[in-house]
Design an enzyme around this catalytic site. Structure first.
Site, mmCIF file in Angstrom:
data_model
loop_
_atom_site.group_PDB
_atom_site.id
_atom_site.type_symbol
_atom_site.label_atom_id
_atom_site.label_comp_id
_atom_site.label_asym_id
_atom_site.label_seq_id
_atom_site.Cartn_x
_atom_site.Cartn_y
_atom_site.Cartn_z
ATOM 1 N N CYS A 63 0.846 -1.187 0.000
ATOM 2 C CA CYS A 63 0.000 0.000 0.000
ATOM 3 C C CYS A 63 0.879 1.233 0.000
ATOM 4 C CB CYS A 63 -0.904 0.004 1.229
ATOM 5 S SG CYS A 63 -1.957 1.440 1.331
ATOM 6 N N LEU A 64 1.249 1.675 -1.142
ATOM 7 C CA LEU A 64 2.027 2.906 -1.188
ATOM 8 C C LEU A 64 1.879 3.564 -2.551
ATOM 9 C CD1 LEU A 64 5.813 2.183 -1.629
ATOM 10 C CD2 LEU A 64 4.024 0.563 -2.128
#
Lengths: 484, 153
Positions: free
Chosen positions: B90-91
């Protein structure tokens, strides 16, 4: 009075696997002590038998290391508050009604009694509870200490708190007004502690209890706590600040004792809550933990802390981003048919939201930044984010380029040039930071206007016009933090 | 899930097929088009070379207004992939507040490949791995390769 008792108890401690056996009369050092619940007298069983020599009562008990009936009485007597108001709850025969009640009687892991005491006080209800917990060396050795230590305490606390909840005024917010709690040594166990000073380290799960009694080959813990619940926020009693409320310290200990230190949580999933924490949450005492933090948020390592922080950031993922655009602003957006200029160099284009191709003549909605989309598509997006899906420029008027003709933006940096109370967010960028209360107080107040922020402010100035007062400060904050 | 979202996912699948990043394969099930299975080879120029990774991309029902969710089903030792049974990544553009509808799955796939070659230790989900990556690259590479051998063969 104390000496014989000490002998008796330390004797039992040297035989933890064989809870106090029947009389060993021929060995005075191991004589049983008796206790009378009626007159609180104490005597040797081998001298006077089971009946109280003082008052003749048969309501007596052998004092055992695991179960010292005097503990209840001592605690009772230690409180000034009167018992009168709730006589039926208390010691109908000089003994607490819950005295024999062992909520986890069936559990093989538990061995000690639990004592709850309730008293009605002018401000609410006071409760006192004592847990006993012995841990055998096998449990410690097998690493089951957490569980072994955990559940009875949890359950006991659950039972206690349920009782509180039941007694509390429905609808009224209960709150913790104060109290005290500490793990404490029971009687002669103190003598043993010196012999095993490192016991706390040996059992990490239990070391959180601030005090612990020990027995050779085993561990024994007593948690004593009392708390006062007031009927409402206005209840009398001194409110002890969150930082130094002893009950919170106790709870912290319990929570630590209950929660294994490897507090890792699955990414994206809630932190597994300590059951105790869940109990507190359920009965609506969110303010229980210092700082108002959720009890599950206790962490034991930098890594765990990082995880929690990133989890919080994920939960508030949109916290930084601008909120929804106003429906009226969305409605005011330009709608126009696609013309040849709006198509790309290859002569065709698509709405980048639904990826449908768009043909000449089809009506689309154009944002102030000139990016266009299907009206329906972009409305869905704008209803949640006041940004262009492409370039993130907001559509609300205060984010639009400044209109030089707007008189409210012109030359009103001079204090007093307009009526007091009339606010000029548009003037902020020129002389520095102001507030809605005091838009003009700015230039020479470094504490309000740090260098960094003033620089950023300057950069953002062109986009933060003042046409909409209500948008002033919020929009500028957005510009500072949210728009790139 | 709206018809528009389904249409878009279909289109994106077509686009991915036409412009597939090397070393990737998509298992697309038309009956369950919101869940893609990606088979990916560890990039040759990375610590993960020789590994075969299974990933899932889940499209939320609000897609494309919300980002797709990427997770590694094969365990991987990487600062940006959570070391748990979720394997979340998640980035960057996958972050809810950075996602914008014009982003496409194909750019997500490229992002994943880039991250395997160049982990982003400053935006890590596994701080300890990130730390190791920054401070003790040798150890990191050893661990990463070890995990490839153990889990990604």
């Amino acid at each position: 009075m104390d000496r014989p008792e000490q002998q008796s108890q330390s004797q039992s401690q040297s035989q933890p696997q064989q809870p106090q056996q029947q009389p060993q009369q021929n060995r005075p050092a191991q004589r049983d002590m008796m206790y009378c619940h009626e007159c609180h007298d104490e005597w040797y069983r081998d001298e006077h038998g089971l009946t109280c020599p003082e008052c003749g009562s048969e309501f007596t008990e052998i004092i055992e290391a695991e179960h010292d009936p005097r503990a209840d009485e001592v605690m009772f007597d230690g409180h000034e508050d009167d018992d009168e108001s709730m006589p039926d709850l208390e010691r109908p025969h000089g003994q607490h009604p819950l005295h024999q009640h062992n909520p986890w009687g069936g559990s093989p892991e538990s061995d000690g009694p639990i004592n709850f005491q309730f008293r009605q006080t002018p401000g609410g209800i006071a409760i006192t509870s004592t847990f006993y917990r012995s841990i055998s060396p096998e449990e410690i050795g097998s690493g089951h200490t957490h569980h072994a230590h955990n559940h009875p305490v949890m359950e006991g606390f659950a039972a206690m708190l349920n009782s509180i909840a039941g007694l509390g005024r429905p609808g009224a917010q209960q709150r913790q007004e104060g109290g005290q709690g500490q793990g404490q040594n029971q009687g002669p166990a103190q003598g043993e502690q010196g012999a095993q000073p490192t016991e706390g380290q040996a059992t990490p799960g239990t070391s959180a209890g601030s005090g612990s009694g020990t027995m050779p080959g085993g561990h024994r813990f007593t948690y004593t706590s009392s708390a006062r619940l007031s009927g409402g926020p206005e209840g009398p009693g001194v409110h002890i600040g969150p930082g130094d409320d002893p009950i919170e310290i106790l709870l912290g200990q319990l929570l630590r004792a209950g929660g294994p230190p490897q507090g890792h949580h699955q990414h994206g999933a809630p932190v597994p809550l300590n059951p105790l924490a869940a109990i507190f949450a359920n009965i609506g005492m969110p303010g229980f933990i210092p700082g108002g933090a959720a009890p599950g948020d206790f962490v034991y390592s930098q890594e765990a802390l990082d995880r929690i922080i990133s989890q919080m950031m994920e939960q508030n993922a949109t916290g930084n981003a601008p909120g929804p655009a106003k429906q009226e602003d969305i409605a005011k957006l330009t709608k126009k048919p696609v013309d040849i200029e709006m198509l790309g160099p290859e002569g065709h284009a698509e709405c980048s939201i639904c990826m449908e191709e768009v043909n000449i003549g089809e009506e689309v909605t154009q944002l102030p930044c000139r990016h266009w989309f299907h009206g329906q598509c972009v409305t869905m997006w704008l209803s949640e984010h006041d940004t262009c899906p492409h370039c993130r420029q907001g559509i609300s008027k205060h984010d639009a380029p400044q209109d030089p003709q707007d008189p409210s933006n012109q030359g009103n940096t001079g204090a007093g040039s307009s009526a007091p109370g009339h606010q000029m967010p548009g003037s902020f960028g020129i002389s520095g930071e102001g507030t809605t209360e005091n838009p003009f107080l700015v230039a020479d107040t470094p504490e309000q206007n740090g260098q960094g922020s003033s620089n950023i402010e300057q950069q953002n100035q062109p986009s933060s016009s003042g046409e909409h007062h209500q948008g002033g400060l919020g929009a500028r904050l957005r510009n500072l933090f949210g728009s790139d | 899930m709206s018809a528009g979202a389904k249409k878009r996912i279909m289109r994106e699948y077509g686009e991915c097929m036409a412009d597939m990043p090397p070393g990737m394969k998509i298992n697309f099930d038309e009956k369950n088009m919101t869940e893609w299975e990606i088979h990916m080879d560890g990039p040759e120029d990375s610590m993960y070379a020789g590994g075969h990774f299974l990933l899932k991309i889940m499209f939320p029902s609000e897609y494309p207004f919300k980002p797709p969710v990427v997770s590694f089903k094969t365990k991987i030792y990487h600062p940006n992939v959570s070391n748990d049974d979720k394997g979340s990544m998640c980035l960057g553009l996958l972050r809810p507040d950075e996602w914008k509808p014009p982003n496409k799955v194909v750019s997500v796939l490229r992002l994943i490949q880039t991250l395997l070659t160049e982990p982003n230790a400053d935006d890590a989900i596994e701080p300890s791995i990130a730390n190791e990556y920054k401070e003790n690259r040798k150890e990191f590479e050893k661990n990463a390769k070890d995990w490839v051998k153990r889990y990604a063969k």
